[in-house]
Design a protein around this motif. Sequence first.
Motif, mmCIF file in Angstrom:
data_model
loop_
_atom_site.group_PDB
_atom_site.id
_atom_site.type_symbol
_atom_site.label_atom_id
_atom_site.label_comp_id
_atom_site.label_asym_id
_atom_site.label_seq_id
_atom_site.Cartn_x
_atom_site.Cartn_y
_atom_site.Cartn_z
ATOM 1 N N SER A 97 -2.376 2.734 -4.526
ATOM 2 C CA SER A 97 -2.576 3.995 -3.807
ATOM 3 C C SER A 97 -3.368 3.792 -2.525
ATOM 4 O O SER A 97 -3.128 4.440 -1.530
ATOM 5 C CB SER A 97 -3.333 4.992 -4.683
ATOM 6 O OG SER A 97 -2.738 5.073 -5.925
ATOM 7 N N THR A 98 -4.351 2.887 -2.589
ATOM 8 C CA THR A 98 -5.194 2.692 -1.401
ATOM 9 C C THR A 98 -5.268 1.212 -1.065
ATOM 10 O O THR A 98 -4.950 0.362 -1.905
ATOM 11 C CB THR A 98 -6.629 3.174 -1.690
ATOM 12 O OG1 THR A 98 -7.091 2.430 -2.823
ATOM 13 C CG2 THR A 98 -6.696 4.652 -1.981
ATOM 14 N N ALA A 99 -5.744 0.970 0.133
ATOM 15 C CA ALA A 99 -5.873 -0.429 0.568
ATOM 16 C C ALA A 99 -6.853 -1.174 -0.343
ATOM 17 O O ALA A 99 -6.682 -2.355 -0.635
ATOM 18 C CB ALA A 99 -6.332 -0.479 2.015
ATOM 19 N N GLU A 150 0.866 -1.172 0.000
ATOM 20 C CA GLU A 150 0.000 0.000 0.000
ATOM 21 C C GLU A 150 0.908 1.228 0.000
ATOM 22 O O GLU A 150 1.941 1.239 0.684
ATOM 23 C CB GLU A 150 -0.895 -0.014 1.241
ATOM 24 C CG GLU A 150 -1.978 1.031 1.146
ATOM 25 C CD GLU A 150 -2.845 1.101 2.387
ATOM 26 O OE1 GLU A 150 -2.891 0.108 3.142
ATOM 27 O OE2 GLU A 150 -3.461 2.160 2.587
ATOM 28 N N ASN A 190 1.527 3.838 1.445
ATOM 29 C CA ASN A 190 1.638 4.733 2.612
ATOM 30 C C ASN A 190 3.102 4.778 3.061
ATOM 31 O O ASN A 190 3.985 4.165 2.437
ATOM 32 C CB ASN A 190 0.715 4.263 3.736
ATOM 33 C CG ASN A 190 0.926 2.796 4.063
ATOM 34 O OD1 ASN A 190 1.994 2.245 3.771
ATOM 35 N ND2 ASN A 190 -0.055 2.160 4.649
ATOM 36 N N SER A 193 -7.366 -0.890 -3.452
ATOM 37 C CA SER A 193 -6.852 -1.241 -4.782
ATOM 38 C C SER A 193 -5.984 -2.498 -4.762
ATOM 39 O O SER A 193 -5.653 -3.048 -5.805
ATOM 40 C CB SER A 193 -6.046 -0.070 -5.343
ATOM 41 O OG SER A 193 -4.968 0.217 -4.470
ATOM 42 N N LEU A 194 -5.645 -2.940 -3.557
ATOM 43 C CA LEU A 194 -4.690 -4.050 -3.486
ATOM 44 C C LEU A 194 -5.275 -5.384 -3.927
ATOM 45 O O LEU A 194 -4.563 -6.256 -4.409
ATOM 46 C CB LEU A 194 -4.136 -4.187 -2.059
ATOM 47 C CG LEU A 194 -3.495 -2.917 -1.479
ATOM 48 C CD1 LEU A 194 -2.920 -3.183 -0.114
ATOM 49 C CD2 LEU A 194 -2.390 -2.391 -2.408
ATOM 50 N N GLY A 199 4.715 1.466 3.646
ATOM 51 C CA GLY A 199 4.829 0.737 2.384
ATOM 52 C C GLY A 199 6.063 1.200 1.612
ATOM 53 O O GLY A 199 6.876 0.390 1.145
#
Length: 968
Positions: free
Chosen positions: A873-875, A736, A738, A877-878, A741
Motif C-alpha cells: 500500500s505504501t512505499a 507500490e 499507486n 511497506s515495500l 504501480g
Amino acid sequence: MAAVTLSFVQPCGMCFAGRRLRNVIVIEAQRGSWKRMRLSNFFFSQVWKVSYRSKHKFPDNLLERVEKSATARLENQSKLITKVAALMEYDNVDDVFDKKSDEKVKEELELACKRFPAITLGYSPPVELYSKSKSSKETNSILKTPTENSFLPTPMHLGWLDPDSISGTLSSFCPEVLNVDSSNLGEEISDGSSFTVQTLTSEVETTADDSAAQLFLSGTIGSVPGLSKRHSYQLDNCGFHTMRKLLHHFPRTYVDFQNAHLDIEDGQYLIFVGKSPVFQGEFSFLEVIVSCEVTGKDRTPENMSYSADDKGGKTFFLHLKRFFRGARFTWQPFLNSIQEKHRPGDLVCVSGKVKALRAENHFEMKEYNIDVLRDEDESSLQAQERPYPVYPSKGGLTPKFLSDVISRILRVLPANMDPLPKEITTTFGLPSLHDAYTGIHEPKNLDEADLARKRLIFDEFFYLQLARLYQMLQGLGTKLEKDVLLEKFKNPVLNSAYIEDWSHLTKCFLNALPYSLTPSQLSAISEIIWDLKRPIPMNRLLQGDVGCGKTVVAFLACMEVVGSGYQAAFMAPTELLAIQHYEQLRDLLEKMEGVSSKPTIGLLTGSTPTKQSRMIRQDLQSGAISIVIGTHSLIAEKIEYSALRIAVVDEQQRFGVIQRGKFNSKLYGTSIISKTGSSNSDDTSKADLNMAPHVLAMSATPIPRSLALALYGDISLTQITGMPLGRIPVETHIFEGNESGFKEVYSMMLKDLNSGGRVYLVYPVIDQSEQLPQLRAASAELETISKKFPNYSCGLLHGRMKSDDKEEALRKFRSGETQILLSTQVIEIGVDVPDASMMVVMNAERFGIAQLHQLRGRVGRGTRKSKCLLIGSTANSLKRLKMLGKSSDGFYLANIDLLLRGPGDLLGKKQSGHLPEFPVARLEMDGNMLQEAHIAALKVLGDSHDLEKFPALKAELSMRQPLCLLGD
Ligand SMILES: Nc1ncnc2c1ncn2[C@@H]1O[C@H](COP(=O)(O)OP(=O)(O)OP(=O)(O)O)[C@@H](O)[C@H]1O
C-alpha cells in the motif's frame, strides 16, 4: 555521630509562629535537610514568614544567612540550624526534638506530611548509630535469638549470618548491613517478631545434605533469609511461591558501569569510590551523602589517595536516597550492626544511576549498590566493576526489592543442588546450576552472564525434550522396544524401508503416478513406511516447501497401511482442500493397475448431506471404506473406525496441538471400541488392537527445525528438501500500490493472459470496509477487473461462499473456463492448479512473510514460468516485501519470520498458544541448543529409561513439566 530521630515536641510557652518554625525544622530534618546543601524553598519561606510575623529583630540577618547557606559549606548549614534553634530559645538543636508529643503539633505535622509525602511519620527513640555502645558479640547473640527455621538448616545457609563471613559475602549486598536490606525489606524487623533468620552457627564447612540441597528450589519463600511476613505475603501474591520462582525472575538486561569521570551526565550508570558519610554529625535515615573525589584520570590504586584538587579533579556528592527507610528502622540490634558496618570516613564503592541535583556536583542515586571497601587495594575495586542487572518489576514489586530478595537467596544457594549429571554439564561445557543462577543474577562480567544464560536455556530445552521422550518410553512395554526407539532418535538415517519391503498396494500406487518421485520424496516415504512397520505409534512431521509434493507422500503412506488391512484418515483444514485431495486420490486410484480390489475411499466434510454422511460413518465402522478424506468432521464424536492405523493431518498448524491430540486420542479410543467383538483384519494382533494410530502431520508453512523440536519434542521430523523436476522458480516483483504501480501490474497481467496463463488476484478482505478504505476487496473489484480485461472471464472465491459455489469457482479456474480468479486468502493453503501462472497480492503488507510465501506457492506448480506480483500500500511497506524477492526458500523465510515476528506470530494463535514458555531462551536465536538438549536427553534416557538412576533429575522433571505441557 548521632542520628536524628524525629519525635513531636512541645516546648513550653512557645508562640504559634515559633511552633511553626520548629515544625519546619522538624520537617526539614525528616526530609534530610540537615545534610542538604540547599535548604528547601519551603523552609526558606517559613523562616521568612515566622521572622516577619513574630517581628523578630533578626529577619534580614537570618534570611541572608539562609540564602548564603544555599551555597555554603555543609557545616555552616548545620550551624545555621543551630542558630535558628537558639533564636527559638532552645539551648541546642537536640532540645527541639524532645520526646513529648503534642496533638496539635502532630496534626500540623500530619498536614505538612500530606503536602510532602517523603515524610514518614513515626515515633522512635533516638538511635546512636556510631556510639559503639554494643559490641559485635552482643549483636550476634541478638541475631541468634529470633529463629524461624523453615528450610535447609545447611551450614551455607548459616554462613550467611556469620559476622566474619559477612564482610566477604556482602560486597554486593545493599545496603550491606548483616544482609538485612534496610532500604526495602526490614521495616518489620523493628518489632523483632517477623525476623525470620536462621540460627547462627559456626559450622560453616559441614557437608550439606545432597537431597535437601536439590530440593532447595522448591522451598517456599518463607525460607528466604530475613524476609518479613509482609514481604513474603507480597511475593506470594505476585506469584513468587518458591525459591525457583524468584531465581527465575531474570534480569531484563545488564548495565555496564563506567568509572565516574569529570563530565557526568544525567542517567549514567557510574561507579564512585568515596567517603561515607561526609557528615560527622547527625544524619537522616532517608539519605546518606557520600563524597567522592574524581581526578579526571582513571581510578587506580595509586591515584586513589590523592585528593581531587591535587589533580585538577572534582568532588562529587552522592545523595543515596532511602538509605535506611524511615524512622521505623530502629531495631536496636540492627542499628548497632549498622554502627559496626558504617564508620564515618569509611571508604565505600557506590554504583548506580545518577540524577543531577540543582546544586553543582550533587547527584541523587535512588537505586544503588554500596560496598564498604576494606582496603584501598585494586582487587576490591575491580570486584565492583561488573554488569549491573536490571530487573523487570512485577505486580507492584520494585526491581530493587526483587533483586534484593534474589540476592538473599543466592547467599544461601547450595552448591550441590544441580540435578543434571556432571557428565552432561561437562560434555556440553555448561556451568553448574549454582553457578548459573549466580552468574545470571550477579555476573562478574558479561561472559559469565552469557554462560549462565546458556545453561539456563539448555535446561529449558533439556527438560522439555526429556519429558517428551520419557513419556514416549513410558508408553512402551519392553526394554528392547525402548532401546529401539532411542536408537531411532539417535540414528535417524538408519530408519528407512526399501521399496522391496513396501506393500504390494503401495508399489502399484507408485507405478500409477504420472511422474517419478524426487529423491527427497522417496527418502521421506521410506522413512515413514519404516515407522509404519513398527509396533510403536509414529508421530511424524512431514515438512516441505510449498508445492514440493507432500500430498503424494502422504497418499503412499495411506496405501501402505491399507495394504496391510487397516484404515487411513486424511484430515484437511478446509473443505476445498479435502475435495481437492479426494479428487486427486480418486483419479490416481482409477489409473492404478495390478491390484485385485482397489481401496475404497470416502469424502466426509461439514457439507456432506446427512444421509450420505450417515452411510460413510457406517462404512467406516464396518471397514467398507479404507481411506476417508475430510475436514474436522473426521474427529466428530460419532465417528467410529473399524481399524484405523494412520491419521494424516494436512496443514497441521491449522489445527493446533490440542486438537491434534484430541484427534489422536479420539481415534485411539474409538478404534478399540469399534474393534470389540469384530475382527476385520486377518493379521491384526492383540497388541496392534491396542495401539494408537500413527500420526503423520504435514506442514506447508516450513517451521524452523528448532521451533518444531520445541513444539513437538518427540516428533520425528522428515523434510522434503527438493522440488519436482522441471519446476521454474517463481519470479517475484514488488510494486507500490499507486497509479503507476497498478498500471504496470495490469500490463503484466494482460501479457500473461495473452500468452495463455491464468491469474490469481488475492485480496485481504471480501467487501470494502468503511473503517479500512485502503484495503482492496475481492467482491468489490470483480466488476472493475472484468471491465479491465474484457476478453477474459473472471471468477470469485472467498470463505463466505457456499461450499458448492467455492468448488465450482475453483473447478472453472482449474479447467480454464475462467482465467482470472479473484480470491481472498482461502487459496493460501493447498490449492493446486498447475496451470496457474501469475499471482497478484493486493495490500501485500497485510500478510506475513510465511503467508506470502504460501500464496506465492500457488503458482509455479507446473512447468510454466510463473510470476508473483506483490503490491504494497505504501512505499514504507515495500522493504519487508523485498525479502520475498530475494529468496524462494521457505525455510529461510520462515527463519526470517521467526526472527522478525517471533514464534507466536509465525505459528499463528492456535499453535503458538501451545508453545512451551521459555523465559530465557529465544527460539529464533537459541534454537541450536535445542539439538544439544535433545542429544543430552537421549543420552540420559539411554542410561536409565525410567530415570531411576537419576532421582534428582526425575524429581526436577516432575516439578518442571506438568503433564499438560507434555501432550494433549
Ligand atoms: N515428483 C514429482 N514430479 C512432478 N510433479 C510432482 C511430483 N510430486 C508432486 N508433483 C505435483 O506437484 C504439485 C504439488 O504437489 P502437492 O500438492 O503434493 O504439493 P504440496 O507440497 O502438498 O504443496 P502445498 O504445500 O501447496 O500443499 C502437484 O500438482 C503434484 O501432482
